[in-house]
Design an enzyme around this catalytic site. Structure first.
Site, PDB file in Angstrom:
ATOM      1  N   SER A 156       3.691  68.274  23.940  1.00  0.00           N
ATOM      2  CA  SER A 156       3.072  66.973  23.200  1.00  0.00           C
ATOM      3  C   SER A 156       1.298  66.592  23.112  1.00  0.00           C
ATOM      4  O   SER A 156       0.560  67.988  24.249  1.00  0.00           O
ATOM      5  CB  SER A 156       3.061  66.011  24.579  1.00  0.00           C
ATOM      6  OG  SER A 156       2.612  64.004  24.072  1.00  0.00           O
ATOM      7  N   TYR A 169       3.752  61.791  32.752  1.00  0.00           N
ATOM      8  CA  TYR A 169       4.386  62.792  31.490  1.00  0.00           C
ATOM      9  C   TYR A 169       3.328  63.354  31.536  1.00  0.00           C
ATOM     10  O   TYR A 169       3.633  64.559  30.655  1.00  0.00           O
ATOM     11  CB  TYR A 169       4.105  61.425  30.733  1.00  0.00           C
ATOM     12  CG  TYR A 169       3.797  61.736  28.744  1.00  0.00           C
ATOM     13  CD1 TYR A 169       5.659  61.767  29.033  1.00  0.00           C
ATOM     14  CD2 TYR A 169       3.276  62.178  27.986  1.00  0.00           C
ATOM     15  CE1 TYR A 169       6.092  62.660  27.681  1.00  0.00           C
ATOM     16  CE2 TYR A 169       3.539  62.400  27.120  1.00  0.00           C
ATOM     17  CZ  TYR A 169       5.374  63.080  26.860  1.00  0.00           C
ATOM     18  OH  TYR A 169       5.742  62.731  25.426  1.00  0.00           O
ATOM     19  N   LYS A 173       4.252  67.637  30.638  1.00  0.00           N
ATOM     20  CA  LYS A 173       3.267  68.228  29.402  1.00  0.00           C
ATOM     21  C   LYS A 173       2.244  69.302  29.612  1.00  0.00           C
ATOM     22  O   LYS A 173       2.133  70.688  29.255  1.00  0.00           O
ATOM     23  CB  LYS A 173       2.896  67.093  28.943  1.00  0.00           C
ATOM     24  CG  LYS A 173       3.831  65.950  28.278  1.00  0.00           C
ATOM     25  CD  LYS A 173       5.072  66.578  27.497  1.00  0.00           C
ATOM     26  CE  LYS A 173       6.344  65.676  27.213  1.00  0.00           C
ATOM     27  NZ  LYS A 173       7.458  66.507  26.216  1.00  0.00           N
TER      28      LYS A 173
END
Ligand code: NAD
Length: 272
Positions: A156, A169, A173
């Protein structure tokens, strides 16, 4: 010792014929877009992801019928190493392992750090990061034996930069970008590449739900929510499509010299 002959020829889309491509988290969104692109390029596709068994079967049959590809479904839970190991062993037994591995399964939870539920942290790290470690370590021996493999991690923009309230998150990532580089270095002489795609916002059912939710919460029109809330950081002010993500994945599968890269596909977000 058997030394595999390394095939360094570029692989045009049509030459993915016969390759086995496992795409984790491909029952919706980006994973499904990537699975479709590989099926259209001639690969045998293995879908994975959560979902109602009837709907997943319809999806599988649809993808097979519309592309002419062989499409299987592996119901592994990517939060569980034992479930991942069983899937990888099954693929080894049935197909001799996977040629193309796309680590895409991912979930999100948004909360301030001091109120972030520890069980959500564990779940996000397990699905978004550890699952890729397990699939990769279990896929590598067969790839090495064949002297050909492609590992594509769907990271991402949040693998390169941070946003508030997304601690797990962003950590996961950034972690998968690191794992991508290590995997690339360890496999560089084996005919295997490992790269990460770092998308900004991609239009999926999940994003559509966020538009609706934010529009209701802020009492703003849809276009303002898209431009000023969701795409606030994204200079091109438009969502990418899952078809675009599929095309990038197929491109990476055909590029033997691109390895260890974290490729932004974020409309300029990380150029700031
Ligand atoms: P999505 O919710 O549409 O798809 C997620 C997929 O993961 C689904 O198939 C789901 O069933 C599967 N999944 C979730 N938990 C699982 C588990 N325990 N075991 C197996 N499968 C599981 O989401 P998406 O937007 O398509 O996201 C796909 C990937 O792309 C994620 O890694 C996400 O972080 C990344 N990403 C998405 C965007 C975006 O804007 N949509 C942007 C950047 C990165």
């Amino acid at each position: 010792m058997n030394i595999p002959v390394i095939d360094t020829r570029p692989t045009a889309a049509a030459r993915l014929d016969g390759k086995v491509a496992l795409v984790t988290g491909s029952t919706s969104g980006i994973g499904l877009g990537i699975a479709r692109a590989f099926a259209e390029a001639g690969a045998r596709v293995v879908l994975n992801g959560l979902g109602d068994p009837g709907e997943v079967e319809r999806l599988r049959a649809d993808l097979a019928a519309s592309t002419g590809a062989t499409v299987h479904y592996a119901p592994a839970d990517m939060s569980r190493p034992d479930s991942i190991a069983a899937m990888m062993q099954d693929l080894l037994d049935r197909a001799g392992g996977v040629d193309i591995l796309v680590n895409n399964a991912g979930v999100q939870h948004v909360a301030p750090l001091d109120r972030f539920p520890p069980e959500k942290w564990d779940q996000i790290l397990a699905i978004n990061l550890s699952s890729a470690f397990h699939t990769t370590r279990l896929a590598l021996p067969a790839m090495r034996a064949r002297g050909w493999g492609r590992i594509i991690n769907v990271a991402s923009a949040h693998g390169l930069v941070a946003s508030p309230f997304k601690s797990a998150y962003v950590a996961a990532k950034h972690g998968i970008v690191g794992l991508t580089k290590v995997t690339a270095l360890e496999t560089a002489e084996d005919g295997i590449t490992c790269n990460a795609i770092c998308p900004g916002y991609v239009y999926t059912p999940l994003v559509e739900a966020q538009i609706e939710g934010q529009a209701r919460a802020h009492g703003l029109p849809r276009e303002r929510v898209v431009r000023d809330v969701l795409l606030a950081q994204q200079p091109n002010k438009r969502f990418a499509t899952v078809e675009e993500m599929g095309a990038i994945a197929v491109f990476l599968a055909g590029a033997p010299s691109i390895t260890g890269v974290a490729l932004p596909a974020d409309g300029g977000w990380t150029a700031h």
